[in-house]
Write a protein that holds these residues in place. Structure first.
Motif, PDB file in Angstrom:
ATOM      1  N   THR A  42      -5.002   5.995  -1.613  1.00  0.00           N
ATOM      2  CA  THR A  42      -4.033   4.905  -1.506  1.00  0.00           C
ATOM      3  C   THR A  42      -3.852   4.184  -2.835  1.00  0.00           C
ATOM      4  O   THR A  42      -4.826   3.930  -3.552  1.00  0.00           O
ATOM      5  CB  THR A  42      -4.471   3.906  -0.418  1.00  0.00           C
ATOM      6  OG1 THR A  42      -4.597   4.598   0.829  1.00  0.00           O
ATOM      7  CG2 THR A  42      -3.446   2.800  -0.254  1.00  0.00           C
ATOM      8  N   SER A  48       0.853  -1.192   0.000  1.00  0.00           N
ATOM      9  CA  SER A  48       0.000   0.000   0.000  1.00  0.00           C
ATOM     10  C   SER A  48       0.883   1.234   0.000  1.00  0.00           C
ATOM     11  O   SER A  48       1.978   1.229   0.556  1.00  0.00           O
ATOM     12  CB  SER A  48      -0.898   0.021   1.235  1.00  0.00           C
ATOM     13  OG  SER A  48      -1.756  -1.096   1.273  1.00  0.00           O
ATOM     14  N   ALA A  99       0.145   5.185   0.899  1.00  0.00           N
ATOM     15  CA  ALA A  99      -0.795   6.202   1.355  1.00  0.00           C
ATOM     16  C   ALA A  99      -0.246   7.576   1.032  1.00  0.00           C
ATOM     17  O   ALA A  99       0.902   7.899   1.368  1.00  0.00           O
ATOM     18  CB  ALA A  99      -1.023   6.063   2.853  1.00  0.00           C
TER      19      ALA A  99
END
Length: 117
Positions: A77, A21, A23
């Protein structure tokens, strides 16, 4: 100033999966493109996968059909689903975001992925 923070790296056995991920500190809709790159020690950083604001994706031949890049605007994200991992996928993975009109490129600090055989 844009900040990108990667997470999700770790140690996995060959054949396993991980999801990375990235962010962003602001709306990812502001970026013309986002991507994942990887860099092994002593080697040049290489593109793994990218996605444009229009949703067009691009993959390195070595990960095509195994990795999937996606994004969630509401969560700000970017993701990289990595399947059927191989030891040669071992690398530090970096998130990238580009704003072409400002000629700006942003990078995260990376997350390490280690695939054991």
């Amino acid at each position: 100033q844009v900040h990108l923070v990667e997470s999700g790296g770790g140690l996995v056995q060959a054949g396993g999966s991980l999801r990375l991920s990235c962010a962003a500190s602001g709306s990812i809709l502001n970026f013309n493109a986002m991507g994942w790159y990887r860099q092994a020690a002593g080697k040049q950083r290489e593109l793994v996968a990218s996605i444009t604001s229009g949703g067009t994706t691009n993959y390195a031949d070595s990960v095509r059909d195994r990795f999937i890049i996606s994004r969630d605007g509401a969560k700000k994200t970017l993701y990289l689903q990595m399947n059927r991992l191989k030891p040669e996928d071992t690398n530090v993975y970096y998130c990238n975001a580009e704003q072409w009109v400002f000629d700006k490129i942003y990078w995260g600090k990376g997350t390490r992925v280690t695939v054991s055989s």
